[in-house]
Design a protein around this motif. Structure first.
Motif, PDB file in Angstrom:
ATOM      1  N   MET A 154      -5.968  52.319   9.977  1.00 29.46           N
ATOM      2  CA  MET A 154      -6.059  50.821   9.569  1.00 29.46           C
ATOM      3  C   MET A 154      -7.550  50.471   9.731  1.00 29.46           C
ATOM      4  SD  MET A 154      -2.872  50.577  11.680  1.00 29.46           S
ATOM      5  CE  MET A 154      -3.843  51.953  12.718  1.00 29.46           C
ATOM      6  N   THR A 155      -7.895  49.639   9.297  1.00 25.45           N
ATOM      7  CA  THR A 155      -9.446  49.291   8.820  1.00 25.45           C
ATOM      8  C   THR A 155      -9.983  47.959   9.481  1.00 25.45           C
ATOM      9  OG1 THR A 155     -10.464  50.362   7.062  1.00 25.45           O
ATOM     10  CG2 THR A 155     -11.807  48.797   7.251  1.00 25.45           C
ATOM     11  N   ILE A 156     -10.742  48.184  11.028  1.00 19.44           N
ATOM     12  CA  ILE A 156     -11.064  46.585  11.393  1.00 19.44           C
ATOM     13  C   ILE A 156     -11.949  45.505  11.216  1.00 19.44           C
ATOM     14  CG2 ILE A 156     -10.461  45.619  13.967  1.00 19.44           C
ATOM     15  CD1 ILE A 156      -8.361  47.609  14.447  1.00 19.44           C
ATOM     16  N   ARG A 157     -12.115  44.397  11.065  1.00 18.21           N
ATOM     17  CA  ARG A 157     -13.140  43.782  10.556  1.00 18.21           C
ATOM     18  C   ARG A 157     -13.344  42.685  12.476  1.00 18.21           C
ATOM     19  NH1 ARG A 157     -12.247  45.254   5.745  1.00 18.21           N
ATOM     20  NH2 ARG A 157     -10.579  44.046   5.381  1.00 18.21           N
ATOM     21  N   THR A 204     -17.528  46.576  11.609  1.00 19.77           N
ATOM     22  CA  THR A 204     -15.909  47.678  10.797  1.00 19.77           C
ATOM     23  C   THR A 204     -16.195  48.763  11.326  1.00 19.77           C
ATOM     24  OG1 THR A 204     -16.551  46.902   8.470  1.00 19.77           O
ATOM     25  CG2 THR A 204     -14.713  48.153   9.045  1.00 19.77           C
ATOM     26  N   TYR A 205     -14.831  49.080  12.162  1.00 21.92           N
ATOM     27  CA  TYR A 205     -13.960  50.071  12.632  1.00 21.92           C
ATOM     28  C   TYR A 205     -12.775  50.987  12.079  1.00 21.92           C
ATOM     29  CZ  TYR A 205     -16.168  46.996  16.811  1.00 21.92           C
ATOM     30  OH  TYR A 205     -17.199  47.006  17.563  1.00 21.92           O
ATOM     31  N   ILE A 222      -7.634  43.198   9.716  1.00 22.44           N
ATOM     32  CA  ILE A 222      -7.218  44.363   9.935  1.00 22.44           C
ATOM     33  C   ILE A 222      -6.701  44.342   8.101  1.00 22.44           C
ATOM     34  CG2 ILE A 222      -5.679  45.690  10.809  1.00 22.44           C
ATOM     35  CD1 ILE A 222      -5.645  44.236  13.486  1.00 22.44           C
ATOM     36  N   SER A 223      -6.629  45.658   7.340  1.00 25.73           N
ATOM     37  CA  SER A 223      -6.576  46.063   6.547  1.00 25.73           C
ATOM     38  C   SER A 223      -5.672  47.847   6.190  1.00 25.73           C
ATOM     39  CB  SER A 223      -7.583  46.348   5.189  1.00 25.73           C
ATOM     40  OG  SER A 223      -8.382  44.707   5.305  1.00 25.73           O
ATOM     41  N   MET A 260     -13.092  53.062  19.356  1.00 24.04           N
ATOM     42  CA  MET A 260     -13.970  53.308  18.536  1.00 24.04           C
ATOM     43  C   MET A 260     -15.367  52.576  18.313  1.00 24.04           C
ATOM     44  SD  MET A 260     -10.639  51.301  16.169  1.00 24.04           S
ATOM     45  CE  MET A 260     -11.331  49.840  16.730  1.00 24.04           C
ATOM     46  N   ALA A 261     -15.555  52.360  19.283  1.00 14.25           N
ATOM     47  CA  ALA A 261     -16.883  52.193  20.053  1.00 14.25           C
ATOM     48  C   ALA A 261     -18.060  52.768  20.469  1.00 14.25           C
ATOM     49  CB  ALA A 261     -17.048  50.479  21.092  1.00 14.25           C
TER      50      ALA A 261
END
Length: 757
Positions: free
Chosen positions: A35-38, A43-44, A62-63, A98-99
């Motif tokens: 998943m892509t999270i903004r 963006t993660y 969330i994409s 993810m950070a």
């Protein structure tokens, strides 16, 4: 049921989802896919096992990258937590795997969050039984850990300890829409206004007027976010006297007008991409979670679907080593119960045991001169029975918890021992084993043990004396035992045996920073004791006299039924290490404070538990071992072959996913036997699995013990036995036997030539 909790749990899939600004805290865990999270302009890429916490009034987009991508979401209702606990709670968590900024040591913390979250998820979606208490326990365990490890330290809610101030805060929260004055509250409370004003500032960190304004603005901001109500009406609804005063106060706090605040919120949520996401239903969620546990816990679950083993009957044989068997009956006074005597006689008639372990001696509640005579009579009957059965008594001595009772207790033990010597003679008693608890009353324990040791040796020079060291998993107990053993070494007191307790569900190791897998527990615990004995140059036999069951916490994985294969696996692995292994007679004989998880032969009312049947399988094994691994043990005696098969399946005790999980644990074993004489054989099969020999399915189906009657008892006693099948099979010099075993199933094959008259 799900509505009663201060949180919701869901499994989400889709294409695009906006996590809106709401007064909830969301814990996101990637289950599978990407998943892509903004979030906040960054963006993660979230993959499986990634964690992210969205705090109250934060948002993100969330994409989902592909249909297989799944996200676990724990949504915590902050206000409901405040209501249930009666506190103010506005935490700010920093938890993002993810950070790039997080430190290496945090990986262990992230792992624990994942484990605790999945434990909550599996219990929450378990449709079996009433799970409210277990769900609450797992939820608050997770919440406590998040607070301790991930709550930002500069954002704590100041603790209010003064009851007068706490009452005022509750009044403000309840009546913030009404006119409020500290003068009136002071008068209502019969307190000084000056005292209350100063105390409020000291406790809360701001004046009463400032605090009331802040609460009103927070509620107003929520209405601006989630409603279309006019600004004027929102101002009046939240305790402001005019639109002008509301605008001024709002801009001072948020740096913008109420209208600008509302417009910003709408701009954030507007997107050219249409939201497309869905929450999976409960049945689909259960199936997905069960599959996930199997596919992603390979270190914990060994799940190969088919396993092949090949062995020759000409392979070099090894002796079949089985440790001595110890049967615990608990306190000696249990012998006075008719049920105990019935169960004990049946168990000794059908199963092989070497020791009968009793705690102390029989004491009857009699008055006057009959007391001593009666005690001796009951003890005589108990030990006469043990000796007549050709078993060795193992007598446990445990100092009373109250120091003033020790001297009188000790004198009673001496009286009993002398009486037994008169009754049975020195030669007989010299073979008995006397076990001293090394973990009681640490200040006086060794002093009394030395006296006991010397006095007993005076009566019986060849007496067998040992010490019980309890569970070494606990650091405090380990230190106590080490000190005791050190004193034994200094005093040069030879011992015959050492006994310990094995308890993999105690949590001392499983929940520690140095986490120990369940598979390693038994061997690790043995090594702890062995290292201590080596350190102080002590030797003697080693017994596991207390062995708790590795149980689950849900309806499906509770009890020893699902652990029979694990019991046999550990039995064989420990047989080369320890000299004796104990089981309990029944669950009632266990100490009441610890009752429930003991490995016992009977449940209650003479209902056999699976350990009884597992020992029956072990009793049927004979000959010498020609092949052995963790699943298969093959013994040969002449032309007869015994093949013991198990499917030991470990599962974390905190997991209790529903019964659909079991289907993933079935294995097929292909056994190729070489160098067998070509002829006709009889193959006997004894099975213990989820459908055969287990107690719990039928017992629960009949309503449990609360509604059981004589007819049900008779039925259960007939049902709770090994399943037996016979097959006539032609064997060639190389023959294959195929067996399917379900979750933690055990099966014994006895292959012997068919002798025709």
């Amino acid at each position: 049921m799900r509505g009663i909790f201060p949180f919701t749990l869901k499994l989400v899939k889709g294409q695009y989802w906006i996590v809106k600004k709401e007064d909830t805290i969301k814990v996101l865990l990637g289950l599978q896919g990407k998943m892509t999270i903004r979030k906040e302009g960054i963006t993660y890429t979230m993959c499986a096992e990634d964690l992210l916490i969205i705090n109250a009034f934060e948002s993100c987009e969330i994409s989902f990258q592909g249909e297989e991508s799944l996200l676990v979401i724990l949504e915590i209702q902050r206000k409901e937590i405040e209501r249930q606990l009666g506190i103010q709670w506005a935490p700010l968590f920093v938890c993002n795997t993810m950070a790039s900024a997080h430190l290496n040591y945090q990986e262990r913390q992230f792992t624990k969050v994942r484990t605790q979250l999945m434990a909550l998820v599996s219990t929450y979606f378990n449709p079996e039984g009433n799970q409210e208490f277990a769900i609450y326990e797992k939820f608050f365990t997770l919440l406590t850990y998040l607070r301790n490890q991930f709550q930002q330290e500069n954002q704590p809610m100041k603790e209010i300890v003064n009851p007068d101030i706490q009452a005022i805060l509750e009044t403000v929260e309840r009546d913030y829409t009404q006119p409020l004055s500290l003068e009136q509250l002071a008068k209502d409370s019969y307190l000084s206004y000056n005292y209350l004003s100063k105390k409020f500032k000291d406790e809360v960190g701001e004046t009463f007027r400032e605090y009331v304004k802040k609460v009103r603005l927070q509620h107003a901001a929520n209405e601006l976010r989630y409603s279309e109500t006019s600004v004027l009406k929102i101002a009046l609804n939240n305790g402001f006297s005019s639109s002008k005063s509301f605008h001024k106060s709002f801009k001072e706090r948020y740096g913008m007008t109420p209208k600008q605040f509302r417009m910003q919120k709408h701009r954030m949520e507007q997107s050219t991409v249409t939201e497309q996401w869905q929450v999976l239903d409960q049945e689909t969620t259960i199936d997905v979670l069960a599959k996930h546990l199997i596919e992603n816990e390979r270190d914990e679950f060994d799940i190969k679907k088919e396993r092949q083993y090949r062995f020759s009957l000409q392979d070099k044989p090894q002796p079949l080593r089985q440790p001595k068997r110890i049967l615990n009956i608990g306190k000696a006074t249990n012998w006075l119960k008719a049920e105990c005597q019935v169960d004990l006689k049946e168990a000794l008639n059908e199963l092989a045991f070497d020791f009968i372990r009793v705690n102390g001696f029989c004491y009857e509640k009699r008055e006057g001169y009959l007391t001593l005579f009666s005690d001796h009579q009951q003890n005589n009957l108990l030990f006469e029975f043990i000796v007549r059965q050709k078993k060795t008594p193992l007598i446990v001595f445990e100092l009373p918890a109250v120091e003033k009772d020790i001297a009188s207790w000790y004198q009673q033990q001496v009286v009993f021992i002398r009486q037994l010597l008169k009754k049975f003679g020195q030669q007989e008693v010299a073979n008995w084993h006397f076990e001293w608890h090394a973990t009681c009353c640490p200040d006086k324990n060794f002093e009394w043990f030395t006296r006991f040791y010397q006095e007993l040796q005076l009566y019986v020079p060849q007496v067998k004396i040992g010490v019980y060291v309890g569970s070494l998993s606990f650091h405090d107990n380990y230190q106590l035992v080490e000190n005791f053993l050190h004193k034994i070494a200094l005093a040069s007191l030879p011992l015959t045996f050492f006994s310990y307790k094995s308890n993999p569900t105690a949590g001392a190791l499983l929940d520690s920073d140095e986490q120990l897998s369940i598979q390693e527990y038994q061997m690790h615990h043995f090594q702890l004791l062995q290292e201590l004995l080596n350190k102080y140059d002590l030797s003697g036999e080693i017994y596991i006299t207390d062995w708790d069951t590795l149980v689950g916490e849900g309806e499906v994985f509770a009890g020893t039924f699902f652990r029979a294969a694990l019991f046999i696996k550990e039995w064989f692995s420990l047989s080369t290490k320890v000299d004796g292994i104990a089981v309990w007679l029944n669950s009632e004989s266990y100490y009441p404070s610890e009752q429930g998880n003991s490995l016992s032969l009977y449940l209650v009312c003479s209902l056999k538990r699976p350990v009884y049947l597992a020992l029956q399988l072990l009793d049927k094994m004979s000959g010498q071992v020609i092949y052995q691994n963790e699943q298969v043990c093959v013994c040969r005696q002449g032309d007869e072959v015994n093949i013991l098969l198990t499917n030991p399946s470990y599962i974390n005790p905190s997991m209790s996913i529903n019964a659909n999980y079991l289907q993933y644990q079935v294995v097929e074993l292909l056994l190729t036997m070489q160098s067998i004489k070509p002829m006709t054989y009889v193959v006997k099969r004894y099975s213990l699995d989820k459908d055969h020999g287990g107690i719990y399915n039928d017992w629960l189906r009949l309503g449990g013990l609360s509604e059981i009657d004589a007819e049900m008892m008779d039925y259960l006693k007939k049902k709770i036995m090994l399943h037996f099948e016979v097959e006539v099979k032609e064997m060639t010099e190389e023959s294959v036997i195929k067996e399917a075993l379900s979750f933690n199933a055990c099966r014994l094959l006895i292959v012997k030539p068919l002798l025709l008259s």
